[in-house]
Design a protein around this motif. Structure first.
Motif, PDB file in Angstrom:
ATOM      1  N   ASP A  76       0.860  -1.180   0.000  1.00  0.00           N
ATOM      2  CA  ASP A  76       0.000   0.000   0.000  1.00  0.00           C
ATOM      3  C   ASP A  76       0.896   1.229   0.000  1.00  0.00           C
ATOM      4  N   PHE A  77       0.510   2.267  -0.765  1.00  0.00           N
ATOM      5  CA  PHE A  77       1.295   3.497  -0.862  1.00  0.00           C
ATOM      6  C   PHE A  77       0.531   4.652  -0.214  1.00  0.00           C
ATOM      7  N   GLU A  78       1.281   5.541   0.439  1.00  0.00           N
ATOM      8  CA  GLU A  78       0.704   6.691   1.123  1.00  0.00           C
ATOM      9  C   GLU A  78       1.551   7.919   0.790  1.00  0.00           C
ATOM     10  N   ILE A  79       0.883   9.049   0.426  1.00  0.00           N
ATOM     11  CA  ILE A  79       1.571  10.239  -0.062  1.00  0.00           C
ATOM     12  C   ILE A  79       1.287  11.421   0.859  1.00  0.00           C
ATOM     13  N   ASP A  80       2.322  12.234   1.133  1.00  0.00           N
ATOM     14  CA  ASP A  80       2.167  13.506   1.841  1.00  0.00           C
ATOM     15  C   ASP A  80       2.145  14.633   0.808  1.00  0.00           C
ATOM     16  N   VAL A  81       1.003  15.301   0.687  1.00  0.00           N
ATOM     17  CA  VAL A  81       0.847  16.398  -0.269  1.00  0.00           C
ATOM     18  C   VAL A  81       1.097  17.717   0.447  1.00  0.00           C
ATOM     19  N   VAL A  82       1.892  18.580  -0.168  1.00  0.00           N
ATOM     20  CA  VAL A  82       2.197  19.878   0.428  1.00  0.00           C
ATOM     21  C   VAL A  82       0.915  20.667   0.628  1.00  0.00           C
ATOM     22  N   GLY A  83       0.718  21.177   1.841  1.00  0.00           N
ATOM     23  CA  GLY A  83      -0.471  21.954   2.155  1.00  0.00           C
ATOM     24  C   GLY A  83      -1.581  21.157   2.805  1.00  0.00           C
ATOM     25  N   MET A  84      -1.460  19.822   2.809  1.00  0.00           N
ATOM     26  CA  MET A  84      -2.481  18.978   3.433  1.00  0.00           C
ATOM     27  C   MET A  84      -1.967  18.475   4.774  1.00  0.00           C
ATOM     28  N   THR A  85      -2.880  18.342   5.736  1.00  0.00           N
ATOM     29  CA  THR A  85      -2.497  17.941   7.093  1.00  0.00           C
ATOM     30  C   THR A  85      -2.536  16.439   7.302  1.00  0.00           C
ATOM     31  N   GLU A  86      -3.127  15.711   6.370  1.00  0.00           N
ATOM     32  CA  GLU A  86      -3.207  14.260   6.494  1.00  0.00           C
ATOM     33  C   GLU A  86      -2.694  13.603   5.222  1.00  0.00           C
ATOM     34  N   PRO A  87      -2.054  12.427   5.356  1.00  0.00           N
ATOM     35  CA  PRO A  87      -1.572  11.732   4.155  1.00  0.00           C
ATOM     36  C   PRO A  87      -2.717  11.178   3.322  1.00  0.00           C
ATOM     37  N   LEU A  88      -2.452  11.013   2.026  1.00  0.00           N
ATOM     38  CA  LEU A  88      -3.445  10.462   1.111  1.00  0.00           C
ATOM     39  C   LEU A  88      -3.054   9.054   0.692  1.00  0.00           C
ATOM     40  N   PRO A  89      -4.014   8.103   0.716  1.00  0.00           N
ATOM     41  CA  PRO A  89      -3.722   6.776   0.152  1.00  0.00           C
ATOM     42  C   PRO A  89      -3.603   6.879  -1.363  1.00  0.00           C
ATOM     43  N   ALA A  90      -2.490   6.402  -1.907  1.00  0.00           N
ATOM     44  CA  ALA A  90      -2.256   6.524  -3.345  1.00  0.00           C
ATOM     45  C   ALA A  90      -2.333   5.191  -4.071  1.00  0.00           C
ATOM     46  N   GLY A  91      -2.266   4.101  -3.334  1.00  0.00           N
ATOM     47  CA  GLY A  91      -2.356   2.793  -3.964  1.00  0.00           C
ATOM     48  C   GLY A  91      -2.583   1.721  -2.921  1.00  0.00           C
ATOM     49  N   GLU A  92      -3.466   0.787  -3.214  1.00  0.00           N
ATOM     50  CA  GLU A  92      -3.750  -0.310  -2.289  1.00  0.00           C
ATOM     51  C   GLU A  92      -3.538  -1.641  -2.997  1.00  0.00           C
ATOM     52  N   ALA A  93      -2.933  -2.567  -2.289  1.00  0.00           N
ATOM     53  CA  ALA A  93      -2.676  -3.915  -2.799  1.00  0.00           C
ATOM     54  C   ALA A  93      -1.956  -3.881  -4.143  1.00  0.00           C
ATOM     55  N   VAL A  94      -0.915  -3.049  -4.227  1.00  0.00           N
ATOM     56  CA  VAL A  94      -0.120  -2.939  -5.450  1.00  0.00           C
ATOM     57  C   VAL A  94       0.888  -4.084  -5.486  1.00  0.00           C
ATOM     58  N   GLU A  95       0.876  -4.842  -6.558  1.00  0.00           N
ATOM     59  CA  GLU A  95       1.769  -5.987  -6.703  1.00  0.00           C
ATOM     60  C   GLU A  95       3.091  -5.554  -7.343  1.00  0.00           C
ATOM     61  N   ILE A  96       4.195  -5.937  -6.704  1.00  0.00           N
ATOM     62  CA  ILE A  96       5.517  -5.744  -7.287  1.00  0.00           C
ATOM     63  C   ILE A  96       6.139  -7.115  -7.466  1.00  0.00           C
ATOM     64  N   HIS A  97       6.512  -7.430  -8.674  1.00  0.00           N
ATOM     65  CA  HIS A  97       7.002  -8.764  -9.012  1.00  0.00           C
ATOM     66  C   HIS A  97       8.524  -8.778  -9.092  1.00  0.00           C
ATOM     67  N   ALA A  98       9.093  -9.954  -8.917  1.00  0.00           N
ATOM     68  CA  ALA A  98      10.534 -10.112  -9.033  1.00  0.00           C
ATOM     69  C   ALA A  98      11.003  -9.642 -10.404  1.00  0.00           C
ATOM     70  N   GLY A  99      12.107  -8.889 -10.439  1.00  0.00           N
ATOM     71  CA  GLY A  99      12.640  -8.385 -11.693  1.00  0.00           C
ATOM     72  C   GLY A  99      11.943  -7.147 -12.208  1.00  0.00           C
ATOM     73  N   GLU A 100      11.038  -6.566 -11.420  1.00  0.00           N
ATOM     74  CA  GLU A 100      10.235  -5.425 -11.882  1.00  0.00           C
ATOM     75  C   GLU A 100      10.561  -4.179 -11.059  1.00  0.00           C
ATOM     76  N   LEU A 101      10.922  -3.081 -11.738  1.00  0.00           N
ATOM     77  CA  LEU A 101      11.015  -1.776 -11.112  1.00  0.00           C
ATOM     78  C   LEU A 101       9.765  -1.007 -11.527  1.00  0.00           C
ATOM     79  N   LEU A 102       8.791  -0.987 -10.645  1.00  0.00           N
ATOM     80  CA  LEU A 102       7.476  -0.425 -10.957  1.00  0.00           C
ATOM     81  C   LEU A 102       7.539   1.092 -11.011  1.00  0.00           C
ATOM     82  N   ARG A 103       7.091   1.668 -12.113  1.00  0.00           N
ATOM     83  CA  ARG A 103       6.905   3.124 -12.221  1.00  0.00           C
ATOM     84  C   ARG A 103       5.467   3.418 -11.798  1.00  0.00           C
ATOM     85  N   PHE A 104       5.326   4.124 -10.668  1.00  0.00           N
ATOM     86  CA  PHE A 104       3.993   4.291 -10.088  1.00  0.00           C
ATOM     87  C   PHE A 104       3.498   5.722 -10.263  1.00  0.00           C
TER      88      PHE A 104
END
Length: 505
Positions: A473-501
């Motif tokens: 799961d990915f979580e992002i801090d946006v400038v000007g916001m007081t709480e983090p935003l969920p940016a991705g849930e259950a994102v699969e990263i596989h062996a040999g993969e550099l994921l561009r998100f």
């Protein structure tokens, strides 16, 4: 000899042979690792299992020979549902038996049964030991933290760790008896069944009797007399010595350094007067940076004998595109590599890039054992685990392949940081000891937060970051916001993969 007790005691001190005379016979030690998981509150023979275990501890501990030093580790006694709830309540090698029993009396069953981690914690204390350690594990159930203890025992044996493991099943079912029996077989020991407190006491009495016999045997062992020269042979896989600036040999008695080896070879022998020596390795840092020191242990040198200190190593396999990318922003920006013992968490090696990175991914020489590898990036002060439970065998190279990860695409909105949480794998065997299993917590795997406001160096947020294959799961801090935003849930990263998100911001 050191004796480890995983909820119990230990045994079997081997006779010295003429090939390995010592400057003194090591007395047995006992390290109690007490199961205080939730199921220890259940009844066994008319009393709670934990109360029966406490009573047995009060019977067994004072009866040990006075030469035997003790220690105490407990698990599952603080927090329900926490597989990391393993605590050293009294370090091994203590003579304070009453203090140990006072700690035992405070235990209350609450949590899970992390047998795998408990065994790793015990084995992590045995590195460099000359004598065989007997481990006796007493458990009232199966592993409940998705580990594979039988496999881990086999792996530990393969590292050359000198131990024998006995297992005691305390009022267990057939599945637990099968697992504990497997543990004992893999550890070269025996399995004991105990249905109630009386049977538990009988089993531990049998083992404690072996301890007493071993004390007497240690007293009469032949010791090397007089002084004279012996040798220390320091060996490691070829190429691993390049990571070391020096190896330091100091007398254990007064700490005086008697030899500093700077022109290291992969296999070399060093003459020393008979006695005990503390050996320390200095890992090299580029640009003439200060070396980081790691203690390898205390070793006995006997007259006319050669003591082998044979290391293994961890090697790294990285894609060329990450290891030496032409574009600065396409490279890995790793400030520090940290190697830790998987059980104890003790740091075995720390290597800093020091603005250069020459030694960052060089082979790391290590004592045989099981290790975790962590990276600290330039845009984060917190370590990120990239490999767990890497088995290092004497004289062998263990290769860690780092070929998967994530790279965040720069969004239109300004962000000041992000976090990546790993979703733990679910296991049918990883149920709670009692009650319904709570929702499994996410594990913080990596994060980046290079600065705030005008000092923000945003480029660090968009470098490549290595992650083991898995679900995140990915979580992002946006400038000007007081709480983090969920940016991705259950994102699969596989062996040999550099994921561009793409964050979608």
């Amino acid at each position: 000899m050191r004796f480890v007790l995983l909820t119990a005691l230990a045994a079997a001190l081997p006779l010295l042979t003429p090939a390995t005379p010592r400057c003194g016979a090591a007395m047995p030690e006992v390290l109690f690792v007490l199961d205080s998981s939730g199921s220890m509150s259940e009844d066994a023979g008319g009393q709670r299992k934990i109360d029966a275990a406490k009573q047995v501890m009060h019977d067994i501990t004072p009866a040990l020979p006075e030469e035997v030093l003790v220690g105490l580790v407990a698990y599952g006694h603080r927090r329900p549902g926490d597989c990391t709830d393993i605590e050293v309540l009294m370090p091994a090698g203590s003579s304070d038996r009453q203090g140990l029993l006072s700690q035992v009396d405070r235990l209350e069953p609450r949590g899970k049964t992390p047998i795998t981690s408990a065994v790793l914690t015990a084995a992590g204390m045995l590195k460099g030991k000359d004598a065989v350690t007997s481990i006796v594990l007493v458990s009232d159930g199966v592993e409940t933290c998705a580990g594979d203890p039988c496999r881990v025992v086999r792996e530990l044996k393969s590292t050359g760790c000198k131990f024998v493991l006995h297992a005691v099943g305390f009022a267990v079912d057939a599945a637990a008896a099968k697992q504990l029996g497997c543990l004992a077989k893999a550890g070269g020991g025996k399995y004991f069944a105990a249905a109630d407190g009386d049977a538990l006491l009988a089993a531990l009495n049998a083992v404690s009797q072996e301890v007493a016999e071993d004390v007497e045997q240690a007293k009469i062992q032949t010791v090397a007399g007089g002084t004279g020269l012996g040798k220390l042979r320091l060996a490691m896989p070829k190429g691993a010595q390049e990571s070391l600036r020096y190896v330091e040999i100091a007398r254990a008695s007064d700490g005086k350094v008697v030899k500093t080896i700077t022109n290291l070879q992969a296999d070399d022998t060093h003459p020393l007067l008979s006695g005990e020596y503390r050996v320390t390795a200095g890992f090299a840092t580029p640009n003439n940076g200060e070396s980081t020191r790691t203690e390898l242990g205390v070793f006995t040198i006997a007259t006319q004998q050669t003591r082998d200190l044979e290391l293994g190593s961890i090697a790294f396999n990285l894609p060329e595109s990450l290891a030496s990318a032409n574009n600065w922003n396409d490279r890995l920006h790793v400030e520090t590599v940290v190697v830790k013992d998987s059980g104890t968490g003790a740091v075995a090696a720390t290597v800093s890039s020091n603005g250069n990175g020459y030694y960052t991914f060089k082979d790391k020489p290590l004592l045989p054992g099981v290790y975790d590898v962590e990276l600290i990036y330039s845009a984060s002060e917190e370590p990120s685990a990239v490999a767990r439970r890497v088995v290092v065998k004497p004289g062998s190279k263990s290769t860690v392949t780092l070929d998967s990860g994530v790279r965040f695409v720069r969004p239109e909105q300004k962000i000041s940081g992000w976090r990546v949480y790993r979703r733990p794998e679910q296991s049918a065997d990883a149920a709670e000891d009692q009650g319904a299993a709570p929702e499994r917590e996410l594990v913080l795997q990596a994060q980046a937060r290079p600065g705030i406001g005008a000092s923000l160096r945003v480029d660090g947020l968009y470098y490549p970051y290595l992650l083991p294959a898995g679900t995140y799961d990915f979580e992002i801090d946006v400038v000007g916001m007081t709480e983090p935003l969920p940016a991705g849930e259950a994102v699969e990263i596989h062996a040999g993969e550099l994921l561009r998100f793409e964050t979608g911001l």
